[in-house]
Structure formats: C-alpha cells, structure tokens
Design a protein around this motif. Structure first.
Motif, PDB file in Angstrom:
ATOM      1  N   TYR A  39       0.822  -1.196   0.000  1.00 36.14           N
ATOM      2  CA  TYR A  39       0.000   0.000   0.000  1.00 36.14           C
ATOM      3  C   TYR A  39       0.863   1.255   0.000  1.00 36.14           C
ATOM      4  O   TYR A  39       2.015   1.222   0.404  1.00 36.14           O
ATOM      5  N   GLN A  40       0.260   2.351  -0.444  1.00 37.46           N
ATOM      6  CA  GLN A  40       0.872   3.649  -0.248  1.00 37.46           C
ATOM      7  C   GLN A  40       0.561   4.027   1.196  1.00 37.46           C
ATOM      8  O   GLN A  40      -0.600   3.924   1.625  1.00 37.46           O
ATOM      9  N   VAL A  41       1.556   4.430   1.961  1.00 38.80           N
ATOM     10  CA  VAL A  41       1.363   4.691   3.388  1.00 38.80           C
ATOM     11  C   VAL A  41       1.652   6.151   3.708  1.00 38.80           C
ATOM     12  O   VAL A  41       2.687   6.688   3.319  1.00 38.80           O
ATOM     13  N   LEU A  42       0.705   6.766   4.410  1.00 38.29           N
ATOM     14  CA  LEU A  42       0.903   8.084   4.997  1.00 38.29           C
ATOM     15  C   LEU A  42       0.930   7.873   6.500  1.00 38.29           C
ATOM     16  O   LEU A  42       0.220   7.010   7.019  1.00 38.29           O
ATOM     17  N   ALA A  43       1.721   8.666   7.210  1.00 39.95           N
ATOM     18  CA  ALA A  43       1.807   8.488   8.655  1.00 39.95           C
ATOM     19  C   ALA A  43       1.705   9.829   9.362  1.00 39.95           C
ATOM     20  O   ALA A  43       2.258  10.827   8.902  1.00 39.95           O
ATOM     21  N   ALA A  44       0.982   9.824  10.475  1.00 37.51           N
ATOM     22  CA  ALA A  44       0.817  11.020  11.300  1.00 37.51           C
ATOM     23  C   ALA A  44       1.068  10.637  12.752  1.00 37.51           C
ATOM     24  O   ALA A  44       0.637   9.578  13.203  1.00 37.51           O
ATOM     25  N   ALA A  45       1.734  11.530  13.479  1.00 43.53           N
ATOM     26  CA  ALA A  45       2.073  11.272  14.870  1.00 43.53           C
ATOM     27  C   ALA A  45       1.048  11.836  15.843  1.00 43.53           C
ATOM     28  O   ALA A  45       1.184  11.667  17.054  1.00 43.53           O
ATOM     29  N   SER A  46       0.013  12.510  15.326  1.00 41.03           N
ATOM     30  CA  SER A  46      -1.005  13.090  16.212  1.00 41.03           C
ATOM     31  C   SER A  46      -2.349  13.115  15.494  1.00 41.03           C
ATOM     32  O   SER A  46      -2.417  13.024  14.263  1.00 41.03           O
ATOM     33  N   GLY A  47      -3.392  13.289  16.269  1.00 44.36           N
ATOM     34  CA  GLY A  47      -4.727  13.399  15.696  1.00 44.36           C
ATOM     35  C   GLY A  47      -4.857  14.610  14.787  1.00 44.36           C
ATOM     36  O   GLY A  47      -5.476  14.543  13.725  1.00 44.36           O
ATOM     37  N   THR A  48      -4.268  15.714  15.186  1.00 43.54           N
ATOM     38  CA  THR A  48      -4.319  16.938  14.384  1.00 43.54           C
ATOM     39  C   THR A  48      -3.661  16.725  13.029  1.00 43.54           C
ATOM     40  O   THR A  48      -4.220  17.085  11.987  1.00 43.54           O
ATOM     41  N   ASP A  49      -2.472  16.129  13.035  1.00 40.74           N
ATOM     42  CA  ASP A  49      -1.783  15.846  11.770  1.00 40.74           C
ATOM     43  C   ASP A  49      -2.570  14.842  10.932  1.00 40.74           C
ATOM     44  O   ASP A  49      -2.627  14.948   9.713  1.00 40.74           O
ATOM     45  N   GLY A  50      -3.175  13.864  11.590  1.00 43.23           N
ATOM     46  CA  GLY A  50      -3.980  12.875  10.882  1.00 43.23           C
ATOM     47  C   GLY A  50      -5.173  13.500  10.188  1.00 43.23           C
ATOM     48  O   GLY A  50      -5.478  13.166   9.030  1.00 43.23           O
ATOM     49  N   LEU A  51      -5.858  14.416  10.858  1.00 36.88           N
ATOM     50  CA  LEU A  51      -6.992  15.112  10.246  1.00 36.88           C
ATOM     51  C   LEU A  51      -6.549  15.904   9.025  1.00 36.88           C
ATOM     52  O   LEU A  51      -7.223  15.912   7.990  1.00 36.88           O
ATOM     53  N   HIS A  52      -5.404  16.555   9.140  1.00 34.91           N
ATOM     54  CA  HIS A  52      -4.882  17.340   8.011  1.00 34.91           C
ATOM     55  C   HIS A  52      -4.574  16.426   6.821  1.00 34.91           C
ATOM     56  O   HIS A  52      -4.981  16.719   5.695  1.00 34.91           O
ATOM     57  N   LEU A  53      -3.869  15.333   7.062  1.00 28.68           N
ATOM     58  CA  LEU A  53      -3.519  14.413   5.968  1.00 28.68           C
ATOM     59  C   LEU A  53      -4.753  13.765   5.353  1.00 28.68           C
ATOM     60  O   LEU A  53      -4.817  13.557   4.143  1.00 28.68           O
TER      61      LEU A  53
END
Length: 177
Positions: A39-53
């Motif tokens: 898969y293509q993987v995106l990663a976020a270390a926080s909920g805020t970053d996850g919402l943005h991505l």
C-alpha cells in the motif's frame, strides 16, 4: 538491425492509500514497514496531523487510528472525520490497547469499521485491511452503478428498485407529435 521491442507491461495498478495515525514512534514505524510493500502509506504522529492528511491529497482509502493519543484521542479524531464532507466516508479501523467490550462497542457505534487490539498480529491486521478495502471498493462500484441505472430508468421504477418495493407501476407514455 532491428531493435526488439520490450514486452508490454500491464498498466500500473494504483495502490490503495492507508493513513496511519499513531503517536508512538515504534508502532508507527512498524505499521508503515508492514504496509509499505502493498500500500501507499501516509503516517501522522497526532490526531491533528492525521486530520490534516486525511483531508488532503492523496486521499486515504482507509485510516488506522490509535485511540489513546495525547493531543486528541482517536474518538475525537473519528468524530471530526465524520463531520467533514471530505473525510466522512473514509473507513477507519481503531488500533488500541483498550480491550474492553465497552470501548470496542463505543468505537463501532461511532462509525469505525473495525477495532484491533494491541499487540497487533500482522497477518490478522493485513487480512482485515484487505477485506475492508475490498468492501469499500465494492460499495463505490455499487453506488456508481446505481447512479447510472437511476439515470436510465423512469423515476418510479428507479425508486421502487432502490427502496425494495416489488410494485413498480409503469405506464407507457405516448409522445406527442
């Protein structure tokens, strides 16, 4: 001398995009490494970053979301995802150390499609991801087909099909010259 033509390659298949939202570096790295071959993987270390991505390109096909995070817990992240029209339909699988039936029920009631407890079993997680991605793809295909079909049928026939009624009353119409 003629140069042989290379064999034709099949068109590149676009890989599904998975967003991993996990505050623990080791787990985030483990999940990215586990998924990156398929898969293509995106990663976020926080909920805020996850919402943005999640709200930007490339749009994730599925989100793996930790529940226990310091800035914003996974429940709040899921609630915000569901409130944004850009992210409302992205399937979410909760990943968490919370293993009580009440926590699992809460996550599913909020709209998560699955709930996986830590420690994570790689084969089980991969199987669940595959199943949920297939279900999402099938749902999109059905939605597209139903939209195409509804444009081709008389409104009363279309309505009766999608409501499940067996009484679709159609009357021939004569067109006026």
């Amino acid at each position: 001398m003629a140069v042989p033509t290379p064999p034709l390659r099949p068109a590149a298949v676009q890989r599904a995009c998975i967003l991993v939202v996990e505050d623990t570096d080791d787990i985030r790295f483990f999940l990215a490494a586990l998924l990156q071959d398929q898969y293509q993987v995106l990663a976020a270390a926080s909920g805020t970053d996850g919402l943005h991505l999640a709200a930007h390109s490339p749009r994730p096909d599925l989100i793996l979301l930790d529940v226990l995070m310091p800035d914003m817990d996974g429940y709040e992240v899921l609630q915000r995802l569901r409130q944004d029209s850009r992210t409302a339909d992205i399937p979410v699988i909760f990943l968490t150390a919370l293993s009580s039936a009440q926590e699992e029920q809460r996550g599913l009631d909020m709209g998560a499609i699955d709930y996986v407890t830590k420690p994570i079993s790689p084969p089980i997680l991969l199987a669940r991801i595959k199943v949920h991605l297939e279900r999402s793809a099938n749902a999109r295909r059905l939605k597209n087909l139903s939209e195409q079909l509804s444009r081709s049928l008389a409104p009363q026939v279309s309505q009766s099909l999608f409501v499940g009624s067996r009484r679709a009353e159609t009357r021939p119409r004569r067109s006026r010259p």
